[in-house]
Scaffold this active site. Structure first.
Site, PDB file in Angstrom:
ATOM      1  CG  HIS A   1      -0.269  -0.186   2.462  1.00 28.92           C
ATOM      2  ND1 HIS A   1       0.228   0.807   3.304  1.00 28.92           N
ATOM      3  CD2 HIS A   1       0.147  -1.359   3.217  1.00 28.92           C
ATOM      4  CE1 HIS A   1       0.742   0.343   4.412  1.00 28.92           C
ATOM      5  NE2 HIS A   1       0.815  -1.037   4.286  1.00 28.92           N
ATOM      6  N   GLY A   2       0.453   2.506   0.075  1.00 30.17           N
ATOM      7  CA  GLY A   2       1.227   3.629  -0.027  1.00 30.17           C
ATOM      8  C   GLY A   2       2.393   3.678   0.830  1.00 30.17           C
TER       9      GLY A   2
END
Length: 158
Positions: free
Chosen positions: A16-17
């Site tokens: 994810h980010g």
């Protein structure tokens, strides 16, 4: 030949980010290797995860066994950030000969039957067993959400 594993992270969200941008750039990684039996078969999720990777960072989505089988064939130019969903996966990789020197614990979300030990980390009895086994093998396991956070020894949180 030893693969160039810069870091190993346990994160039940996998890529994810935080992982795709923050950690890869901080580490200088050019390859995110996700060792996960479920994701290895899920092209849609792989494509979604690829979208959060920084430019120039490649990805591989391998089963646990394939990771064990091929990690030693990695080129020294591959600066690997190894990401796993659970401590059970990391322990299986270590027992399969993957040279993991330390474990960063990012997110293990709360669920029924889990004990919350940090704001983003909740563990089962089996997770605790795996963390203790890793530490016994000389592999420190620390909770650290982002690189700027202080590392916290997981055993001290249990």
């Amino acid at each position: 030949m030893m693969p160039n594993i810069l870091a190993t992270r346990i994160d039940n969200r996998l890529v994810h980010g935080q992982v795709g941008m923050t950690w890869t750039s901080w580490l200088g990684a050019n390859l995110v290797l996700v060792a996960d039996d479920i994701l290895a078969e899920d092209k849609v999720q792989q494509n979604l995860m690829d979208m959060v990777l920084a430019d120039g960072v490649q990805s591989r989505y391998f089963s646990v066994q394939k990771t064990i089988d091929v990690i030693h064939k990695a080129s020294p130019k591959q600066k690997i950030f190894l990401v796993c969903r659970t401590p059970q996966t990391v322990l299986a990789l270590v027992e399969g000969g993957v040279p993991i020197s330390a474990v960063n614990v990012g997110n293990l979300h709360f669920a029924e039957g889990k004990k919350q030990i940090d704001k983003t980390v909740s563990v089962t009895e089996d997770d605790i067993r795996c963390f203790k086994a890793l530490v016994e093998k000389g592999i420190p396991c620390t909770v650290q959400g982002i690189p700027a956070d202080a590392k916290k020894d997981i055993l001290s949180l249990l």
